[in-house]
Design an enzyme around this catalytic site. Structure first.
Site, PDB file in Angstrom:
ATOM      1  NE  ARG A   1      -3.913   0.013   1.822  1.00 45.24           N
ATOM      2  CZ  ARG A   1      -5.008   0.299   2.786  1.00 45.24           C
ATOM      3  NH1 ARG A   1      -4.939   0.182   4.093  1.00 45.24           N
ATOM      4  NH2 ARG A   1      -5.622   1.312   2.245  1.00 45.24           N
TER       5      ARG A   1
ATOM      6  CG  ASP B   1      -3.375   6.769   6.267  1.00 45.23           C
ATOM      7  OD1 ASP B   1      -4.632   7.256   6.786  1.00 45.23           O
ATOM      8  OD2 ASP B   1      -3.182   5.271   6.514  1.00 45.23           O
TER       9      ASP B   1
ATOM     10  CE  LYS C   1      -9.792   5.119   4.693  1.00 44.36           C
ATOM     11  NZ  LYS C   1      -9.308   4.499   3.362  1.00 44.36           N
TER      12      LYS C   1
END
Ligand code: MRU
Length: 357
Positions: A88, A238, A249
């Site tokens: 990711r 993140d 998000k």
């Protein structure tokens, strides 16, 4: 403590976050390839949690390795780093953990460790990363609890809880610490389309701890704030760029804009491992785009009209100017973030890596 990820019988065990809250099932990883798949397919998700998972994946691969010498072991180690790094792209904790493991491996190799010693070194470092993440969340929770009013209605987005970290949580760590300090806290959890981390995971975590929780559809946050029913927003992150821009998000930016309009303080809670000083601002943060099926389908049921195009970025960037403070284990960073973030990264804090990120 929620069992997000742990060792069992020499294997890495993760609660399957795709199945919660209806089923509590566990996924067993026997190789780093299994761990990489678990990260990619969201068995485990959340920035700090995938960093911990990557470190454990490396330890697992080393433990299982049949390499006959240190050169062969090193080749396998670096190949596994590449495999895990490709899972990711947005959460920097993943790369932070892999880089830290690489540093430790290289130092041990230089020191002349044998294959067995190298395996033990890597195991120990992965355990340290896990333990420190829990300790960091607890420490940032204590700092964050100070900004939570005695009676507070907190809005959060996505899941930045125990499930998204090694344990305890970042944004939910702040909530937990405030509750533990005797404050009366209730939480509004945005459901967080399209993966529903808020409705499924945040609500599950909080309800099982008896914390008053109300789930709202993402589009309801504005009305809620306009009605004066939110005292504080706390979200996770993140990746935080050097200037304080925050990737989190998708939908977080919308919440931040609404919070500013309604004069609700907007806080970000994240361990120092989420700060990326090498990325100067949010435009440099890679944003993962996920399968369009996450938008078009709910399970096997199609929701959208066939033929409609779909855009599915998993994250957005909230400009630093919307952020009241970034709550870390080493204190709360305030504007100007380009200075406060640099300072917090330079401090030798509770992490054992000397504060390097
Ligand atoms: O796609 P996800 O579920 O991995 O995204 C998670 C988030 O955006 C969280 O808010 C973030 O990682 C902070 S977790 C402490």
């Amino acid at each position: 403590m929620l069992p997000t990820i742990d060792w069992e019988d020499g294997e890495v065990l993760m609660i399957d976050q795709r199945k919660l809250p209806s089923r509590e099932v566990y996924v067993r990883c026997r190789t780093a390839k299994d761990v990489a798949k678990a990260i990619r397919t969201m068995v485990i998700r959340g920035a700090p949690a995938i960093g911990v998972a990557a470190a454990m994946g490396l330890a697992l691969q080393m433990q299982r390795s049949g390499a006959t010498g240190t050169t062969q072991l090193a080749t396998e180690f670096y190949r596994t780093c590449d495999l895990l790094a490709a899972t990711r792209p947005t959460a920097v904790n993943l790369f932070w953990a892999i880089e830290r493991m690489k540093r430790v491996f290289a130092e041990a190799l230089r020191a002349g460790q044998s294959t067995n010693e190298l395996k033990a070194t890597i195991s120990a470092e992965s355990a340290r990363i896990h333990d420190e993440d829990v300790a960091n969340c607890r420490a940032l929770g204590l700092h964050g609890a100070a900004v939570v009013p005695t009676e507070a209605r907190v809005l959060t987005h996505c899941n930045a809880g125990a499930l998204a970290t090694g344990g305890y949580g970042s944004a939910l760590g702040v909530v937990r610490a405030a509750v533990e300090a005797g404050k009366r806290v209730s939480v509004y959890a945005d459901e967080t389309r399209p993966f529903f981390q808020g409705a499924r995971l945040t609500a599950w975590e909080l309800v099982r701890e008896g914390i008053d929780t109300t789930v709202i559809a993402d589009g309801m946050a504005g009305s809620l704030m306009r009605a004066g029913r939110v005292d504080l927003v706390v979200v996770g992150a993140d990746r935080i760029a050097a200037n304080g821009d925050v990737a989190n998000k998708i939908g977080t930016y919308t919440v931040a804009v609404l919070a500013r309009e309604h004069e609700v303080p907007f806080y970000v809670a994240a361990p120092v491992s989420t700060i990326d000083l090498s990325t100067s601002d949010g435009t440099g943060i890679p944003i993962e785009e996920r399968d369009e099926k996450e938008i078009t389908h709910l399970g096997s049921t199609q929701l959208t009209a066939t033929g409609a195009a779909v855009w599915n970025p998993a994250f957005d960037v909230t400009p630093a100017s919307f952020v009241a403070g970034i709550i870390t284990e080493r204190g709360i960073c305030r504007a100007p973030f380009s200075e406060s973030l640099k300072e917090v990264c330079a401090v030798v804090g509770p992490t054992s890596d000397g504060g390097r990120v």
